[in-house]
Design an enzyme around this catalytic site. Structure first.
Site, PDB file in Angstrom:
ATOM      1  N   HIS A 280      32.148  42.061  54.096  1.00 32.38           N
ATOM      2  CA  HIS A 280      33.409  42.237  53.378  1.00 32.38           C
ATOM      3  C   HIS A 280      33.752  43.732  53.426  1.00 32.38           C
ATOM      4  O   HIS A 280      32.853  44.570  53.500  1.00 32.38           O
ATOM      5  CB  HIS A 280      33.185  41.777  51.933  1.00 32.38           C
ATOM      6  CG  HIS A 280      34.404  41.750  51.058  1.00 32.38           C
ATOM      7  ND1 HIS A 280      34.940  42.891  50.504  1.00 32.38           N
ATOM      8  CD2 HIS A 280      35.174  40.734  50.631  1.00 32.38           C
ATOM      9  CE1 HIS A 280      35.989  42.562  49.764  1.00 32.38           C
ATOM     10  NE2 HIS A 280      36.159  41.259  49.826  1.00 32.38           N
TER      11      HIS A 280
ATOM     12  N   ASP B  32      24.740  42.319  49.669  1.00 31.95           N
ATOM     13  CA  ASP B  32      25.974  41.960  48.970  1.00 31.95           C
ATOM     14  C   ASP B  32      25.867  40.480  48.617  1.00 31.95           C
ATOM     15  O   ASP B  32      25.991  39.612  49.475  1.00 31.95           O
ATOM     16  CB  ASP B  32      27.172  42.243  49.891  1.00 31.95           C
ATOM     17  CG  ASP B  32      28.482  41.698  49.339  1.00 31.95           C
ATOM     18  OD1 ASP B  32      28.462  41.038  48.269  1.00 31.95           O
ATOM     19  OD2 ASP B  32      29.526  41.911  49.977  1.00 31.95           O
TER      20      ASP B  32
ATOM     21  N   GLN C 192      29.003  36.375  47.208  1.00 28.17           N
ATOM     22  CA  GLN C 192      29.281  34.970  47.536  1.00 28.17           C
ATOM     23  C   GLN C 192      28.035  34.100  47.457  1.00 28.17           C
ATOM     24  O   GLN C 192      28.125  32.883  47.625  1.00 28.17           O
ATOM     25  CB  GLN C 192      29.885  34.864  48.946  1.00 28.17           C
ATOM     26  CG  GLN C 192      31.206  35.580  49.102  1.00 28.17           C
ATOM     27  CD  GLN C 192      32.298  34.991  48.229  1.00 28.17           C
ATOM     28  OE1 GLN C 192      32.225  33.833  47.808  1.00 28.17           O
ATOM     29  NE2 GLN C 192      33.320  35.769  47.951  1.00 28.17           N
TER      30      GLN C 192
ATOM     31  N   LYS D 260      33.148  35.634  39.887  1.00 27.45           N
ATOM     32  CA  LYS D 260      32.931  34.568  40.875  1.00 27.45           C
ATOM     33  C   LYS D 260      31.857  33.606  40.379  1.00 27.45           C
ATOM     34  O   LYS D 260      31.512  32.637  41.036  1.00 27.45           O
ATOM     35  CB  LYS D 260      32.502  35.171  42.213  1.00 27.45           C
ATOM     36  CG  LYS D 260      33.558  36.073  42.859  1.00 27.45           C
ATOM     37  CD  LYS D 260      33.119  36.513  44.234  1.00 27.45           C
ATOM     38  CE  LYS D 260      33.850  37.731  44.742  1.00 27.45           C
ATOM     39  NZ  LYS D 260      35.248  37.517  45.074  1.00 27.45           N
TER      40      LYS D 260
ATOM     41  N   CYS E 246      39.724  40.181  53.434  1.00 27.61           N
ATOM     42  CA  CYS E 246      39.042  41.481  53.377  1.00 27.61           C
ATOM     43  C   CYS E 246      37.841  41.501  54.309  1.00 27.61           C
ATOM     44  O   CYS E 246      36.805  42.094  53.987  1.00 27.61           O
ATOM     45  CB  CYS E 246      38.601  41.827  51.947  1.00 27.61           C
ATOM     46  SG  CYS E 246      39.976  42.011  50.833  1.00 27.61           S
TER      47      CYS E 246
END
Lengths: 417, 161
Positions: free
Chosen positions: A134, A211, A214, A237, A375
């Site tokens: 991202h 990261d 997600q 999220k 993104c």
């Protein structure tokens, strides 16, 4: 595993209707149709349990934390630190001081860039990223590279959207100082083999930031098992509020790092001659933090843990398989991202129809999807497309909603036929 | 609530499918590139302007249906017009897309009013306006137009963004 999760697994079924009843927003109608919310990768929704916790905090517990001796300040401080322990437990961090509250994944990554990168990465050093990142795990490192004269090296992916492990391994050199890698691709859903990626980096003494924006909402995350040095994710999220996120960092590394922001709460003593910084995690939490949001996030991980992340992952796996089969059977639909291991994301393009037109017309059916480059422009460039439409699922989505998406796509095709 | 279906009318779908004046004029006197970095839409507009009048115009690019149809209908509308008349249309179209024009009042937009519905779709306003931004840039010898550029004279906050 919690009692509720055991119950779910023992029953072998996941009661999605019962779960849906917890989310008031799912009762909305959009354009006269029941809302079909398939934009969870951008932001998920909040169950009543979390809303109630936020309300209770604001009504009966709010004051500034770590400051005063009065009742409310102590109550708020206790609730805030309890939220930290819940997050520690959620990702299985060894110590609670390894959990830093931030405003979200982006700030978590920027914190590491400033706190670690600016101190330990210099001219000629190399940072390894992947095509799947991202923008928020690309741009901070580019800023650092520009400032320091460091280099970014990018691990490529194959046509399915899977990271090429051999190519990744080949990127390491004497000058490699840092690795930034996403756990789950936000644009494609590919799950990276993080444990293996970390092993390869650690064999060369290179620290790894993951990261997890997600991944945390969809997979059971165990930072000790993954072995990573940093793990970043966002609250919103994860059925929590916006404005809150987490940076997990190994205590030894966090201690070596310089503060990111200066201000109150991150210091032990201040004079104009010398300031002594606080210990971790306070060193990284300058100023009044988003107290309510942190407590809300604590309630959100309680909620998710009660259902069980394994149960959530299993249910979403079925949902994704159903969606992949159904959309894959529609002529003119091309699924972008066909990795063997995927989580909850279905990106697609429709022959002859721009994703923005798909998005606007699906909205007409009450269906919320994201359209654009997500993104993740390097991913789009890799597949030579400007944008995709992306349906991203949560455990409160149903097979019937996937069917509605398929019907919506056919309706879009009809408009453009 | 916005009825986006009203935007995807026959005329817009037709211009999307069979865009008019599609391509590039090699002997252009004026040209500009238009780009919307938020969605990746981009197009180029090439023109022949003689004696303050648009003698020829063409566009090409990659974009959504709203943008492409807007570009196609724009080229048809301004071809043969004077620079001043074209600028008037540009201004009126932008005002319409942003909900600042009384569509039932006096204006010169004619069939271009099929885009009036875009004002209810804030995220799509820029798609409709991009070709007009680009034409404005070409007429004023600005080589690149962007929907996100502050110094673009056509730039204005859109849809409360």
């Amino acid at each position: 595993m919690s009692a509720a999760a055991l119950k779910v697994r023992a029953a072998g079924t996941f009661d999605v209707e019962r779960v849906r009843a917890d989310f008031p927003i799912l009762a909305l109608e959009v354009e006269g149709k029941p809302l079909v919310y398939l934009d969870n990768a951008a932001s998920s929704q909040m169950p009543q349990q979390v809303i109630d916790r936020l309300v209770r905090y604001q009504r009966t517990e709010h004051a500034n934390i770590h400051r005063a001796v009065h009742y409310l300040s102590e109550t708020a401080t206790r609730a805030y630190e309890e939220a930290r322990r819940k997050l520690q437990c959620f990702i299985n961090a060894r110590e609670e001081r390894e959990v830093v509250f931030t405003s979200g994944t982006t700030e978590s990554i920027n914190l590491v860039m400033h706190g670690y990168g600016r101190k330990f990465i210099g001219a000629g050093d190399e940072i390894i990223l992947t095509t799947l990142e991202h923008h928020s795990n690309i741009v901070p490192w580019q800023m650092l590279a520009e400032e320091k004269g460091a280099k970014i090296r990018v691990a490529p992916i194959n046509d399915a959207g899977e990271l090429l492990l051999d190519e990744y391994e080949k990127l390491f050199s004497e000058r490699t100082r840092f690795v930034g890698v996403t756990h789950v691709s936000n644009a494609l859903g590919s799950i990276n083999p993080v444990r293996r990626l970390v092993e390869i980096a650690h064999a060369r003494g290179v620290p790894v930031l993951v990261d997890g924006a997600q991944a945390a909402p969809h997979l059971k995350v165990d930072v000790q098992d993954l072995g990573c040095d940093f793990y970043a994710f966002s609250g919103h999220k994860l059925c929590g509020p916006t404005g809150i996120g987490v940076l997990y960092g190994k205590a030894a590394l966090l201690e070596k790092m310089q503060p990111f922001k200066g201000g109150g709460d991150m210091i032990l003593s201040v004079s104009f001659e010398k300031t002594t910084y606080n210990g971790i995690p306070q060193k990284f939490e300058a100023g009044t933090p988003p107290i309510a949001a942190a407590i809300g996030l604590g309630a959100a991980v309680d909620y998710l843990s009660a259902i069980g992340m394994e149960a959530i992952a299993a249910y979403e796996h079925d949902l994704l398989a159903h969606a992949t089969a159904l959309l894959g059977s529609i002529p003119g639909v091309r699924i972008i991202g066909t990795a063997q291991h995927k989580a909850a994301v279905l990106s697609f393009v429709l022959e002859g129809v721009h994703p923005h037109d798909v998005g606007t017309l699906l909205n007409q059916e009450g269906i919320a999807v994201r359209t654009g480059h997500h993104c993740a422009q390097p991913v789009m460039q890799r597949f030579r497309i400007p944008a995709t439409s992306r349906a991203s699922f949560a455990f409160f989505n149903t097979h019937a909603e996937v069917d509605a998406l398929a019907a919506g796509i056919r309706a879009v095709q009809k408009v453009f036929s | 609530m916005a009825d986006s279906k009203s935007l995807y009318q026959e005329v817009i779908l037709d211009h999307n499918k069979r865009p008019r004046n599609y391509g590039a004029i090699e002997a252009a006197t004026n040209k500009a590139e238009g780009h919307n970095p938020l969605c990746g839409d981009h197009l180029s507009v090439t023109l022949v302007v003689e004696d303050e009048r648009i003698k020829a115009i063409a566009f090409q690019g990659e974009s959504c249906a709203i943008c492409k149809a807007s570009a196609s209908m724009m080229t048809a509308a301004v071809n043969g017009k004077t620079r001043v008349d074209a600028e008037t249309l540009i201004e009126e179209f932008r005002d319409m897309a942003m909900g600042k024009l009384d569509v039932k009042g006096t204006h010169h937009l004619g069939r271009l009013t099929v885009f009036a519905g875009v004002r209810d779709l804030p995220t799509r306003v820029k798609c409709a306006i991009l070709p007009w931004h680009t034409l404005h840039a070409a007429l004023n010898a600005v080589p690149v137009a962007s929907t996100e550029s502050d110094d673009d004279p056509m730039h204005a906050p859109i849809g409360g963004a």
